[in-house]
Design a protein around this motif. Structure first.
Motif, PDB file in Angstrom:
ATOM      1  N   VAL A 135      20.621  20.017 -14.019  1.00 15.41           N
ATOM      2  CA  VAL A 135      20.899  20.570 -15.346  1.00 15.41           C
ATOM      3  C   VAL A 135      19.615  21.290 -15.741  1.00 15.41           C
ATOM      4  N   GLY A 136      19.507  22.557 -15.374  1.00 15.36           N
ATOM      5  CA  GLY A 136      18.262  23.298 -15.588  1.00 15.36           C
ATOM      6  C   GLY A 136      17.107  22.518 -14.981  1.00 15.36           C
ATOM      7  N   ASP A 137      16.068  22.285 -15.784  1.00 13.24           N
ATOM      8  CA  ASP A 137      14.977  21.420 -15.355  1.00 13.24           C
ATOM      9  C   ASP A 137      14.841  20.235 -16.313  1.00 13.24           C
ATOM     10  N   ARG A 138      15.990  19.755 -16.795  1.00 11.13           N
ATOM     11  CA  ARG A 138      15.998  18.559 -17.637  1.00 11.13           C
ATOM     12  C   ARG A 138      17.098  17.597 -17.160  1.00 11.13           C
ATOM     13  N   THR A 139      17.194  17.458 -15.846  1.00  6.29           N
ATOM     14  CA  THR A 139      18.290  16.688 -15.260  1.00  6.29           C
ATOM     15  C   THR A 139      18.247  15.228 -15.676  1.00  6.29           C
ATOM     16  N   GLY A 140      17.074  14.600 -15.621  1.00  8.93           N
ATOM     17  CA  GLY A 140      16.973  13.192 -15.982  1.00  8.93           C
ATOM     18  C   GLY A 140      17.371  12.928 -17.423  1.00  8.93           C
ATOM     19  N   GLU A 141      16.953  13.809 -18.307  1.00 12.40           N
ATOM     20  CA  GLU A 141      17.305  13.660 -19.723  1.00 12.40           C
ATOM     21  C   GLU A 141      18.815  13.749 -19.913  1.00 12.40           C
ATOM     22  N   ALA A 142      19.436  14.741 -19.273  1.00 14.22           N
ATOM     23  CA  ALA A 142      20.883  14.902 -19.392  1.00 14.22           C
ATOM     24  C   ALA A 142      21.621  13.711 -18.789  1.00 14.22           C
ATOM     25  N   MET A 143      21.100  13.191 -17.698  1.00 10.36           N
ATOM     26  CA  MET A 143      21.737  12.055 -17.043  1.00 10.36           C
ATOM     27  C   MET A 143      21.643  10.803 -17.919  1.00 10.36           C
ATOM     28  N   LEU A 144      20.463  10.532 -18.468  1.00  8.95           N
ATOM     29  CA  LEU A 144      20.332   9.345 -19.314  1.00  8.95           C
ATOM     30  C   LEU A 144      21.171   9.473 -20.576  1.00  8.95           C
ATOM     31  N   ASP A 145      21.212  10.669 -21.159  1.00 14.57           N
ATOM     32  CA  ASP A 145      22.079  10.882 -22.325  1.00 14.57           C
ATOM     33  C   ASP A 145      23.528  10.541 -21.988  1.00 14.57           C
ATOM     34  N   THR A 146      23.964  10.947 -20.808  1.00 17.36           N
ATOM     35  CA  THR A 146      25.339  10.695 -20.378  1.00 17.36           C
ATOM     36  C   THR A 146      25.589   9.203 -20.199  1.00 17.36           C
TER      37      THR A 146
END
Length: 576
Positions: free
Chosen positions: A126-137
């Motif tokens: 997810v762009g360069d914020r994959t971990g953030e998007a994953m934890l949000d999910t």
């Protein structure tokens, strides 16, 4: 508090365990030492691996496993690798179903990018914020299941008699109240120990070894502690300021075509890896940068330059939005100018020795998952595999623990209750410490000790010097000053110090034990990889201190061996 399952750690691994428990009809309690949704997972920027074949249809899980074993220099646990790589396509589709907004190809498939040392484009992002998007999910999914959660709780000891765990003791970091958790099962998902080093990519209050140290104290064993990954590209330079020193410049910059140059303007990876260039394994690139600096071709700040300005401006802003915004705020337009970078301690491959089908540690009722454990990554981690491990193994651990929960409910034997009371008295004594040395000062000294003596390049003399310095730091803990405030940072760092000293000793001893160079562990006095050292180093603890022994490594399955024999390799020049 009495709960059937206590999950310690609220990042991706802990969240995925809790979700699985809930969906299997068990209500866990998740505790984290930060606000809900604020975990180190958010700092994993570049992506998560799965052999979807969106762009390279020849990719499959066996090749993913082969790349992981090759990057890990063949001391990974083959079962751990295969469990992770085999399950990842399903875990990605699950995250997609739960709403994770993956970047897409023009025809709507989940997009995938190159990451270092991978044979195919298999890193979803997810762009360069994959971990953030994953934890949000994952947090949103956990909230939809109404999974109980307590934030700002620091667990300081597991309540274990060495054979069985009965819960945990700790304190609430805002109120200062002591808390005792009674639980039949405890799952440790509390991160690793890379922040022990003075230059690292974590926040100072994370990845300081609490998860592995708690397990060791409870009777579990540690594995591969000598292997700490130094990411090649951490921020360095006076213009960025102390706050940003060591913070990660995601591998996605190189995955999207970023190039490394020394202070003389040479694209120096041509000397070290003419085929894979900047996308060779992280240990190879980190050592190359260290060599350039050592030989006088580094910047004044001891770094090199990472440049992606040759790519289209809009492409950079679209694919690397966080990096673009971060450097713009610091006065650098990465579409026009290079970033100054140097290696930084980034990830600990070592951790608790577990069964990867169950998360079991050998201590009844105690399980572990995520960066707290060892086995998937071996001597060096393949970029994009850390996030993969959290959800692939997290689901399996949650599923197994759910089958172990009985109907009677947890209880606390008198002997273990006494252990909790002793822990609370010790914490009260720590709070009252009124010496002259701050915990932060000792943590900084420890960080310098490890950087100087157990960094990218190591040898016996330096490692022994590190152990001697560690003894001196331990002696200074008798003169701690905590200021009598259990809710303050000094008290938190004093608790962290105990964990960190334990892991630092295990790291130095393990590095001294392994008389070869392999992956992220490079001994200048033993520069070659020794086939006889295809073994894991394990660490245990008892009343006399730490003890070490070794264990042989298993062989991969026939399917994965065929993928290894095929010799798949990244064609870097696809990026040119």
């Amino acid at each position: 508090m009495s709960v059937p399952v206590l999950v310690v750690g609220a990042g991706a691994a802990g969240a995925r365990v809790a979700i699985e428990l809930s969906e299997q009809g068990v209500e866990p309690l998740v505790v984290g030492k930060r606000d809900h949704g604020d975990a180190h997972t958010t700092w994993a920027a570049g992506g998560i691996n799965a052999s979807l074949g969106s762009l390279d249809p020849d990719d499959d899980w066996t090749i993913h496993a082969a790349d992981t074993l090759d990057e890990g220099h063949y001391i990974n646990d083959p079962e751990a690798v295969e469990v992770t790589t085999k399950h990842m396509p399903d875990r990605i589709r699950e995250l997609e179903e739960w709403g994770m907004p993956f970047d897409r190809t023009e025809d709507g498939r989940i997009n995938q990018r190159y990451f270092g040392a991978q044979s195919f484009r298999r890193t979803c992002f997810v762009g360069d914020r994959t971990g953030e998007a994953m934890l949000d999910t994952l947090v949103a999914k956990a909230q939809s299941l109404e999974i109980p959660y307590r934030d700002n709780v620091l667990v300081t000891r597991l309540l274990s008699d060495g054979e069985r765990v009965h819960g945990a003791a700790g304190y609430h970091m805002e109120s200062g109240e002591f808390v005792c958790f009674v639980a039949d099962h405890v799952v440790l998902a509390a991160g690793g120990y890379s922040a022990l080093y003075h230059r690292h990519s974590s926040r100072d209050d994370e990845n300081n070894g609490d998860g592995p140290a708690l397990a060791l104290q409870a009777g579990a064993s540690l594995l591969d502690v000598e292997f700490v990954q130094f990411h090649p590209t951490g921020m360095v330079g006076d213009r960025y300021g102390e706050e940003w020193d060591g913070r990660l410049v995601t591998e996605a910059v190189r995955g999207e075509g970023g190039r490394l140059f020394n202070a003389d303007g040479e694209r120096f990876m041509e000397r070290y890896s003419p085929d894979q260039m900047e996308l060779d394994a992280r240990d190879v690139v980190a050592r190359a940068i260290a060599q350039e600096v050592r030989e006088g071709r580094g910047t004044e700040n001891g770094g090199v330059y990472l440049d992606i300005s040759h790519r289209d401006d809009e492409y950079v802003r679209e694919r690397l939005p966080r990096m673009y915004e971060r450097f713009a705020a610091l006065g650098v337009d990465i579409t026009e100018a290079p970033m100054e970078v140097a290696p930084t301690a980034h990830y600990s491959m070592g951790g608790v020795d577990i069964d990867f089908h169950t998360g079991e540690t050998g201590v009844e009722g105690l399980h572990a998952v995520g960066e707290t454990v060892a086995g998937v990554h071996g001597a060096n981690r393949l970029g994009g595999n850390s996030l993969a491990e959290t959800v692939a193994v997290g689901k399996l651990v949650g599923d197994h623990v759910a089958t172990q929960v009985g109907d009677e409910g947890p209880s606390l034997p008198d002997s273990v209750r006494a252990l909790a009371e002793r822990e609370f008295r010790a914490l009260a004594d720590l709070e009252a410490s009124d010496g002259d040395v701050t915990p932060r000062a000792l943590l900084e000294a420890l960080g310098d000790c490890l950087w100087d003596h157990a960094g990218i390049l190591r040898d016996e003399a330096s490692l022994r010097e590190g152990l001697a310095e560690l003894d001196e730091i331990r002696e200074r803990t008798a003169d701690l000053r905590v200021d009598g405030d259990r809710t303050g940072r000094a008290f938190e760092f004093a608790v962290d110090l105990s964990f960190s000293l334990t892991l630092a000793e295990a790291l130095l001893l393990s590095a001294l034990e392994r008389e070869e160079s392999r992956g992220a562990h490079y001994r200048t006095d033993f520069p070659e990889t020794d086939p006889d050292w295809r073994r894991n180093v394990l660490v245990g603890a008892d009343d006399t201190g730490l003890s070490l022994w070794t264990r042989g490594v298993g062989d991969p399955s026939e399917a994965v061996q065929r993928a290894l024999d095929a010799g798949y390799e990244l064609d870097y020049h696809h990026l040119e």
